[in-house]
Design a protein around this motif. Structure first.
Motif, PDB file in Angstrom:
ATOM      1  N   ALA A 184       0.834  -1.206   0.000  1.00  0.00           N
ATOM      2  CA  ALA A 184       0.000   0.000   0.000  1.00  0.00           C
ATOM      3  C   ALA A 184       0.865   1.251   0.000  1.00  0.00           C
ATOM      4  N   TYR A 185       1.903   1.268   0.834  1.00  0.00           N
ATOM      5  CA  TYR A 185       2.841   2.399   0.832  1.00  0.00           C
ATOM      6  C   TYR A 185       3.425   2.596  -0.567  1.00  0.00           C
ATOM      7  N   GLY A 186       3.855   1.499  -1.172  1.00  0.00           N
ATOM      8  CA  GLY A 186       4.485   1.579  -2.486  1.00  0.00           C
ATOM      9  C   GLY A 186       3.553   2.158  -3.538  1.00  0.00           C
ATOM     10  N   ARG A 187       2.294   1.715  -3.555  1.00  0.00           N
ATOM     11  CA  ARG A 187       1.332   2.237  -4.534  1.00  0.00           C
ATOM     12  C   ARG A 187       1.097   3.730  -4.337  1.00  0.00           C
ATOM     13  N   ASP A 188       0.886   4.125  -3.071  1.00  0.00           N
ATOM     14  CA  ASP A 188       0.597   5.533  -2.797  1.00  0.00           C
ATOM     15  C   ASP A 188       1.793   6.423  -3.123  1.00  0.00           C
ATOM     16  N   LEU A 189       2.988   5.987  -2.766  1.00  0.00           N
ATOM     17  CA  LEU A 189       4.171   6.816  -2.990  1.00  0.00           C
ATOM     18  C   LEU A 189       4.559   6.869  -4.464  1.00  0.00           C
ATOM     19  N   ARG A 190       4.291   5.808  -5.201  1.00  0.00           N
ATOM     20  CA  ARG A 190       4.544   5.865  -6.649  1.00  0.00           C
ATOM     21  C   ARG A 190       3.630   6.885  -7.313  1.00  0.00           C
TER      22      ARG A 190
END
Length: 346
Positions: free
Chosen positions: A42-48
């Motif tokens: 989830a962090y990865g999707r949001d930060l991308r």
């Protein structure tokens, strides 16, 4: 910062550099904070998404300002993203800007004073005991053969008996479930472990499933799966991981709901987890015991189920008490209240 200054800094710190820094942040979260895989995804999707937006505006993690982050949140709002999604994205941004400051990538933390949209106070969806019983009654109708039907019963019994998260259930090692256990050791979020008891019906369903699983012939497709990469899992499947996926189990609960005459969009593995907690609380269980069983780090997360009970009690009085159905002026106060509630929910 001026446009010229931003352009100069961006030349030294472009999108590729930001993606490397996001990767370093995720690695640190996994190693130091012990964040669960789904949290990291989830962090990865949001930060991308945030990095893509910054790249389109000539920005980077090194130079992005508070005003820029607020502009991004406005962009998310204009896209129609929910309050919960925007709050989650701001949380991810706060985490990485704090990390950027601690790593010396920048001198300040631009997100520290940004107030988020907050989360709407929404009661968790749940099911009544009659609806759960109807789903149990419908289970024999779902499954192409005895092996699938035994697996489905074990999945549903264990989910409702323990309140496990769906990821915890589908990732159970078969070795931890042998010997007719009365308790199961569950590895939850952040690698935290807890013990959950199995009810007699769940133990019977587990024993029956293990018998089907262990006696599957090697010539059958399922037998080959058990002997291959699915060998270590309680619920093997033809997936990259070798076990049933969360998405597959979500689809299965929808099939069971439909067979029980319940709208499939009302049911998911998480809704059954909510039903487990709500029904325990209705039966007089201690809130802290429910917290332990669910694996909640904070008692405040568990307390939401007390509001579910309050809502049910209110509905019971308004819809079934003879005096509540008719006000002193002859009007129907309950219907009027229900109408107002519907307007507020909308």
């Amino acid at each position: 910062m001026s446009e010229a200054g931003k352009a100069g800094a961006q030349a030294a710190s472009g999108p590729a550099q930001d993606f490397r820094r996001i990767s370093a942040f995720l690695d640190a979260q996994a190693a130091e904070a012990g964040s669960a895989r789904n949290t990291l995804l989830a962090y990865g999707r949001d930060l991308r998404d945030f990095a893509d937006w910054m790249a389109g505006h000539g920005l980077s993690l090194q130079i992005v300002s508070r005003d820029d982050i607020e502009d991004y949140l406005g962009f998310c709002d204009a896209q129609g993203l929910s309050r919960a999604t925007r709050a989650r994205r701001l949380s991810a941004i706060r985490q990485i800007t704090r990390f950027a400051q601690s790593e010396g990538w920048r001198e300040d933390d631009p997100a520290v004073r940004i107030s988020g949209p907050g989360r709407a106070q929404r009661l968790p969806r749940t099911l009544s005991r009659d609806e759960i019983n109807a789903m149990f009654a419908a289970l024999p109708q779902v499954g192409r053969n005895p092996v699938e039907r035994a697996r489905n019963l074990a999945l549903f019994e264990m989910l409702y008996a323990t309140g496990m998260r769906v990821s915890e259930l589908v990732e159970l090692p078969v070795a931890s479930c042998r010997g007719n256990p009365e308790l199961l050791l569950i590895r939850g979020k952040g690698g935290k472990e807890r013990m959950v008891p199995l009810s007699p019906p769940a133990r019977r369903a587990l024993t029956a499933w293990l018998e089907q699983r262990d006696n599957a012939g090697g010539d059958s497709s399922f037998g080959k799966l058990v002997e291959g990469r699915g060998a270590r899992w309680l619920f093997p499947a033809a997936s990259a991981e070798g076990h049933m996926t969360r998405q597959a189990f979500h689809g299965l609960t929808g099939q069971i709901a439909a067979a029980a005459g319940i709208a499939p969009d009302r049911v998911s593995p998480h809704v059954i987890r909510h039903a487990f907690a709500t029904h325990l609380l209705e039966g007089g269980a201690d809130l802290r015991a429910i917290q332990t069983l669910l694996g909640h780090a904070d008692l405040g997360t568990t307390e939401i189920y007390t509001h579910v009970l309050d809502a049910r009690m209110r509905d019971l009085v308004l819809n079934h008490h003879p005096l509540a159905r008719k006000g002193a002026d002859g009007g129907n106060d309950a219907d009027e209240n229900d109408k107002k509630d519907g307007e507020e929910d909308a």
